[in-house]
Design an enzyme around this catalytic site. Sequence first.
Site, PDB file in Angstrom:
ATOM      1  CG  HIS A  97      -1.894  -1.085   1.234  1.00 48.20           C
ATOM      2  ND1 HIS A  97      -2.940  -0.983   0.031  1.00 48.20           N
ATOM      3  CD2 HIS A  97      -2.311  -1.949   2.012  1.00 48.20           C
ATOM      4  CE1 HIS A  97      -3.776  -2.212   0.276  1.00 48.20           C
ATOM      5  NE2 HIS A  97      -3.301  -2.836   1.439  1.00 48.20           N
ATOM      6  NE  ARG A 109       1.678  -4.941   3.846  1.00 45.67           N
ATOM      7  CZ  ARG A 109       0.598  -4.380   4.181  1.00 45.67           C
ATOM      8  NH1 ARG A 109      -0.199  -5.208   4.679  1.00 45.67           N
ATOM      9  NH2 ARG A 109       0.250  -3.278   4.085  1.00 45.67           N
ATOM     10  CG  ASP A 136      18.338 -13.319  -4.983  1.00 42.79           C
ATOM     11  OD1 ASP A 136      18.522 -14.238  -4.109  1.00 42.79           O
ATOM     12  OD2 ASP A 136      18.273 -13.501  -6.188  1.00 42.79           O
ATOM     13  CD  GLU A 142      -4.199  -8.721   4.268  1.00 42.14           C
ATOM     14  OE1 GLU A 142      -4.601  -7.679   4.591  1.00 42.14           O
ATOM     15  OE2 GLU A 142      -3.301  -8.958   3.567  1.00 42.14           O
ATOM     16  CG  ASP A 197      -7.523  -5.545   3.818  1.00 43.65           C
ATOM     17  OD1 ASP A 197      -7.807  -5.459   2.740  1.00 43.65           O
ATOM     18  OD2 ASP A 197      -6.071  -5.175   4.406  1.00 43.65           O
TER      19      ASP A 197
END
Length: 260
Positions: free
Chosen positions: A48, A73, A87, A152, A178
């Site tokens: 977000h 996230r 990585d 969520e 959510d």
Amino acid sequence: MPAPHNPFKSAIANGDLQLGCWLGLADPYIAEISAGAGFDWLLIDSEHAPNDLRSIVAQLQVIAARNSHAVVRPPIGETWIIKQLLDAGAQSLLIPMVESGEQAQELVDAITYPPHGVRGVGSALARASDFAAIGDYLTTAREQICLLAQVENQKGIDALDDILAVDGVNGVFVGPSDLAADMGFIGKPGQSEVQDAVLDAVDRIVAAGKAAGILTLDKELQAECFKRGARFIATDIDVTLFARGIRASCAASRAHLTNK
């Protein structure tokens, strides 16, 4: 030389409180300031917030110089983006919208090298291996990677026991906002039915022996989740902190100078 130790993973496994803050301003200066504030972990959000791989790397670099641990996230739990983030040096990932045990197993596979997983072998090019300076990276990396599944919505809540049963999921994070929307209370995560569902999920996560986590600005809910065993708790967001502070500053200055 093995992969660097992940203190966050060890702490939540030991049941130690890890206090966190969300980073959504997508800026390394803000990340550096936040990393010096005393939080145990900082969540770099690209679901977000306007983060891309390069901005995430810049924030990982400045956070690494301090005592906070970076959790990233991604916008979605796809194997290709998980590979890139690992990585790039992220050792802890929070994957949004996990809705089944099968999906959770796919995430475990994505963070694991073959023959037991599907993570691509390209560590010689990667910041994660200190650009091949960590000779034992390929054989030790998996032990230090922390996988957090975010539950969520109602589908995720219904599948929570299956998600918790997947070996390799180190913790489950409950998303009240959510979940509230999916339950018909959009914009109202404080609704009693939503909070009951959140607390029930925390109880089930803890009972299963996994680490439970949450982001909430509700201090009473923070305390109740901690009381019930949640141990990685994010208590604020850089965006809201700045927005609240700058608006209050403007209002106070205007009132001081104009008496309005």
